[in-house]
Design an enzyme around this catalytic site. Structure first.
Site, PDB file in Angstrom:
ATOM      1  CG  ASP A  94      -9.100   4.412  -2.904  1.00 41.54           C
ATOM      2  OD1 ASP A  94      -9.117   3.246  -2.475  1.00 41.54           O
ATOM      3  OD2 ASP A  94      -8.545   5.344  -2.299  1.00 41.54           O
ATOM      4  CB  SER A 138      -0.904   0.006   1.232  1.00 39.37           C
ATOM      5  OG  SER A 138      -1.490   1.280   1.410  1.00 39.37           O
TER       6      SER A 138
END
Length: 417
Positions: free
Chosen positions: A293, A144
């Site tokens: 996202d 991430s």
């Protein structure tokens, strides 16, 4: 809050003001805590940014950031380098299930004193802040970007700066570049050469300055979906946006051309227009490694248009507020979608649900959409109300990133019961 969305039609022309990006705001809030000379305009009104501000101002020994993943990652690094400060950093039950070992190990390599309060590799964390003298650390490149940014944000405050080596193929590059650009803006030297990022120790005071947070592109994605699912000629104007945005999700402007939506930049605003009808034989193939996202929004848009869709680069979605791939599969199947997932991809088959004689999208949809405590599930599915009435459970979860979402939808023509 359970929300009954009625089948709606939006206004021909409308405009919406969207709050600042929580990605930018949360990075700047950490930098402001390190360098109080910085002032910030248009800070996000999201739960995540409010929790970040509260945590940074807290004098308590226990800091609870609830569902705010960005805050958990950034504050782990911040408190590690905060001399003479000892805290337990905790969160919601879901936060306690989200791994953080990669970041903790990297900080320990730099000399941090962090221990696990409950389960190895997961929050809560006991952090004893200290001066970190080591400067070199290596991370896997496909982790991430929030782990990487957490280290970069504190790099200039470390005794000898930071040299971060990323091992392998780097994902989420735009978010890393966003962090480095913000460091540049406040005068912190850094370089990103091949797989090595260097952040120089800050030798002089940061000059007093005001930085303005751009509006959130992730939040804009839902309006792109709304326009894509609307009739020709529909226009929605959103503010405030930059053509040379630092946010990775700004790729929406290019991606949504495939869905018949054009983007025009006008005086710090964007005008979204439905300019063409998409052929239902269109196949959407996208690698979203740099903008995961918006995967939920794109999947729902493709489904609403009856298109085949194959998305890759989604491996980080499994450790978000929920396992977003499983959640998407569960909820789209309720609408009759044929959808398959792997650890890092999603494939949606074309369908003809919207071809029935009375022009109904799905005539007898009685189930409600579960949101899994994930703000993006609620917002990604909302545009389908342009096709069919349905129910969204726990709809107020949107406050995590976009508290005004439902009122903004109501303003442009959506009907709720």
């Amino acid at each position: 809050m359970t929300l009954h969305l009625q089948k709606s039609t939006i206004q021909k022309r409308s405009s919406v003001e969207i709050t600042g990006s929580k990605s930018e705001a949360n990075r700047l809030l950490i930098l402001q805590a390190l360098y109080p000379e910085i002032s910030i305009n248009n800070v996000s009104n999201s739960d995540d940014s409010q929790l970040m501000q509260k945590a940074l101002a807290s004098k308590e020994n226990v800091v609870d950031i609830h569902h705010a993943g960005t805050a958990m990652r950034f504050l782990t690094a911040y408190f590690s380098a905060k001399k003479d400060r000892e805290v337990v950093l905790t969160g919601s039950q879901r936060m306690k299930e989200r791994p953080i070992k990669i970041l903790v190990d990297a900080l320990k390599d730099l000399g941090a004193d962090i221990s696990y309060v409950e389960n190895e590799g997961f929050p809560p964390l006991k952090i004893k802040g200290k001066i970190l003298t080591k400067s070199k650390v290596t991370l896997k490149a496909d982790v991430s970007s929030q782990y990487i940014s957490a280290l970069l944000l504190i790099g200039s405050s470390l005794e000898n700066g930071l040299q971060l080596t990323l091992d392998g193929k780097i994902t989420s590059v735009p978010y890393i570049k966003m962090t480095l650009s913000l460091l540049n803006e406040i005068g912190i030297e850094n370089t990103f050469v091949e797989n090595t990022i260097t952040v120089k120790q800050k030798q002089t005071e940061v000059k007093p300055q005001i930085l303005t947070v751009e509006s959130d592109w992730s939040s804009a994605s839902y309006f792109y979906s709304i326009v894509a699912l609307s009739d020709l000629g529909i226009e929605v104007k959103l503010s405030s946006y930059k053509e040379n945005s630092l946010q990775g999700d700004s790729v929406l402007a290019e991606i949504y051309k495939q869905f018949g939506v054009s983007t025009t930049f006008q005086n710090n605003s964007i005008l979204l227009q439905k300019t063409s009808i998409v052929n239902n034989k269109t196949k959407v193939n996208l690698d979203l490694s740099n903008a995961p996202d918006i995967a939920q929004t794109i999947s729902v848009t493709a489904f609403g248009l009856g298109l085949q869709c194959h998305l890759t680069g989604l491996h980080t979605l499994k450790i978000k507020e929920t396992d977003r791939l499983v959640a998407l599969q569960n909820e789209l199947r309720k609408f009759g979608a044929e959808i398959e997932i792997t650890n890092d991809s999603l494939t949606l088959e074309a369908h003809n649900i919207y071809q029935s004689s009375n022009n109904s999208f799905l005539e007898k949809f009685t189930e409600s959409i579960s949101t899994y405590n994930d703000h993006r599930m609620a917002m990604a599915f909302a545009p389908l109300a342009l096709k069919q009435s349905f129910i969204i459970e726990n709809a107020d979860v949107v406050s995590k990133s976009y508290p005004d979402f439902w009122s903004d939808l109501n303003q442009i023509g959506f009907i709720f019961k």
